[in-house]
Design an enzyme around this catalytic site. Structure first.
Site, PDB file in Angstrom:
ATOM      1  N   THR A 118       0.843  -1.210   0.000  1.00  0.00           N
ATOM      2  CA  THR A 118       0.000   0.000   0.000  1.00  0.00           C
ATOM      3  C   THR A 118       0.872   1.252   0.000  1.00  0.00           C
ATOM      4  O   THR A 118       1.914   1.269   0.610  1.00  0.00           O
ATOM      5  CB  THR A 118      -0.876  -0.004   1.263  1.00  0.00           C
TER       6      THR A 118
ATOM      7  N   GLY B   6      -1.383  -3.138   5.258  1.00  0.00           N
ATOM      8  CA  GLY B   6      -2.301  -4.201   5.651  1.00  0.00           C
ATOM      9  C   GLY B   6      -2.972  -3.967   6.991  1.00  0.00           C
ATOM     10  O   GLY B   6      -3.492  -2.880   7.270  1.00  0.00           O
TER      11      GLY B   6
END
Length: 615
Positions: A420, A503
């Protein structure tokens, strides 16, 4: 000292404890210098990823926190913080040319898809919170794609192993929502022309850029992992051609180019979001998945639409903390903070055993609910208001004991009703954007459509296979999402656009940032530089927990956590894990006021390759 009474005496000790105490964790290869212990490396050897000297702390800053890595960047006209310096510079350049914070955020995200492909790209999803100065409120956007309509639950279950979907291959691919989210943002808040906003990324992908240390390491690791699991991936040659041309992944400092991605971005620049969802790109995607036996189709792409949503909010010691609901884990941050508000975290002491114990227990309680209730609200009724209520938090807080670990831990009983990148940007008009975008685990599914230069996300792995679970797989449904932007306000005005990537670390990291700022008074950069904890494992799982971790899971601590704190946490029963680099990566832009002047402070993560700039 008896185990039960130890933590009661912790705060006074912990507040004065040195923060640089470290325990040996091995060292880089090579011979030791004379007089050194044999396990301590004398120098950083060529080819080693890390140089570890547990006996050496960081340098001493003359001001600020002793563990701080740098000073925040200050400016009055605009600011940006990202995981790559070139992306930050692109955002600042867009702002200087008269673009809005949204223009800057889109440009940054497009650049990062090329510069940091292990964390994001146009094959993934995107979520945004922003301060709209005209509306005077925080706005939310969910850019999350649905599962293919032609992929049945029966087929998905046949591909699952031990009730969990594989992390690779076409069965985990859902519609990418990022490009549509960019378009929605630009249509409402953009000032520069659409093509002008995408041009920096096109130029970078065509001309190339040196790959920094962490990203080069991540690409090498991701490609090696894909190769080990290539049997699960229907087609992997395209990925190798894209990121390992000539058979070799980018080296640290080596120049990397992605001409396929440049062409794809140019098509989007010329044709807008429709070029991706119904035009040439969509047709290429359809043909590719038909060729490899996958399920994503032109019709799935054409039907996609993101949605503007109202963020949820809770107060934490006078600060408004906002989070997106939808199919994300955003409200886990609010649940954790609501639980912690029932404890005197200030007295507990910064980096003390009691402080970390309380935070980790709040995480365990919130994540039981996360696994039990969070899902796409278009398919399941999620009891959000109950989950983020102060009354429910007070009930959950009563379960926590300062001298022992709660076990077993269960989700609450709802009333009967149902890898991410993160970046921040702010402009001269007071707009602040908190934006997060991801392909999920690693670089994604391993699949790259012919000639497009980006990988598709594997977000579908987080669907549940359990009957009657709110997050059970269904065609045309959005999977549970880990990516969440953060936003905080004070007195109804914007304060921080912030986020912590990674996450299930994201709500844990966001909570630690807020606690560090509100309870321990740390400034914007030190709040992120502070050593972090990361708890893994829950009795309820979203398909990402290792059942071997046991009832209490694993509490990982960064090496900067004081040795006395580490020892005390182990003493009451926490299973302490090694520092594995999974503590998230933080960016933040904070709004301050000096009289009538607006001042931005921008901070960036020392755990990543990026930087924050303001002007």
């Amino acid at each position: 000292m008896r185990r039960r009474t130890f933590l009661a005496s912790v705060p006074a000790v912990a507040l004065g404890a040195p923060l640089l105490a470290q325990q040996p964790e091995g060292a880089a290869g090579g011979k030791s210098a004379p007089g050194l212990a044999p396990d301590l490396a004398a120098s950083w050897k060529p080819g080693e990823d890390r140089f570890i000297r547990p006996d050496v702390g960081c340098g001493d800053r003359p001001v600020g926190a002793s563990f701080g890595s740098r000073t925040a960047a200050y400016g009055m006209s605009g600011a940006a913080g990202t995981a790559h310096p070139l992306a930050t510079m692109a955002g600042i350049d867009i702002l200087k040319r008269g673009g809005s914070a949204v223009d800057a955020a889109i440009a940054i995200n497009a650049c990062l898809g090329f510069l940091e492909p292990t964390a994001n790209g146009i094959g993934g999803d995107c979520y945004v919170m922003l301060w709209d100065p005209k509306a005077g409120k925080v706005m939310g956007l969910a850019g999350s794609g649905k599962s293919p309509r032609g992929l049945s639950l029966d087929t998905v279950r046949k591909r699952a192993k031990n009730g969990v979907l594989p992390p690779y291959g076409a069965v985990t691919v859902s519609v990418p929502g990022t490009v549509d989210a960019w378009w929605m943002l630009h249509q409402r808040y953009g000032k520069l022309k659409w093509a002008e906003v995408l041009q920096p990324a096109i130029d970078l992908a065509e001309n190339g850029a040196p790959v920094p240390d962490l990203i080069a390491w991540s690409i090498r690791r991701s490609l090696a992992n894909f190769k080990r699991n290539s049997g699960q991936i229907e087609e992997f040659d395209n990925a190798l051609k894209t990121w390992a041309p000539g058979g070799e992944a980018p080296k640290t400092g080596g120049v990397f180019r992605n001409p396929d991605l440049a062409r794809t971005l140019r098509l989007i620049a010329e044709g807008g979001r429709d070029a991706f969802y119904s035009g040439q790109i969509a047709k290429t995607i359809d043909a590719y998945f038909r060729r490899i036996g996958g399920w994503l189709r032109h019709e799935d792409l054409a039907a996609h639409r993101g949605e503007w949503i109202e963020p949820h909010m809770t107060s934490y010691r006078g600060v408004g903390v906002h989070a997106l609901g939808a199919n994300t884990q955003g409200i886990a941050t609010l649940q954790m903070l609501n639980i912690l508000e029932n404890f005197d975290m200030g007295t507990a002491g910064f980096q003390s055993p009691l402080s970390i114990h309380l935070q980790a227990e709040a995480k365990r309680l919130a994540y039981e609910d996360r696994a039990r209730y969070y899902a796409d609200p278009h398919f399941s009724k999620v009891p959000v208001e109950w989950l983020i209520s102060k009354e429910y938090a007070a009930e959950r807080a009563k379960l926590i004991r300062p001298d022992r670990i709660l076990t077993p831990v269960h989700p609450g009983q709802a009333p009967s009703k149902g890898d991410t990148t993160y970046f921040s940007a702010a402009d001269k008009d007071g707009m602040m954007v908190s934006m997060i975008q991801s392909n999920f685990r690693g670089m994604g599914s391993g699949l790259v459509a012919d000639g497009l230069g980006f990988m598709f996300q594997d977000r579908g792995q987080l669907f549940s296979m359990k009957d009657r679970h709110p997050n059970i797989y269904a065609p045309g449904k959005r999977p549970f999402q880990t990516i969440i932007p953060g936003f905080a306000t004070k007195d109804g005005q914007p304060w921080m656009a912030f986020g912590v990537m990674g996450g299930d670390m994201q709500p844990q990291g966001q909570t630690q940032i807020i606690v560090n700022r509100q309870d321990y008074g740390l400034e914007i950069q030190a709040a992120g530089d502070s050593p972090r904890w990361h708890h893994e494992g829950s009795s309820q799982s979203m398909g990402e927990d290792d059942p071997a971790l046991g009832a209490t899971g694993l509490l990982r601590l960064e090496r900067g956590v004081p040795a006395a704190t580490r020892s005390a946490l182990a003493d009451i029963g926490w299973k302490i894990g090694e520092s594995d680099g999974g503590f998230g990566r933080y960016e933040c832009v904070e709004l301050r006021h000096d009289g009538k002047d607006r001042v931005y402070a921008a901070a960036s993560e020392m755990r990543a390759d990026g930087c924050a700039l303001a002007y």
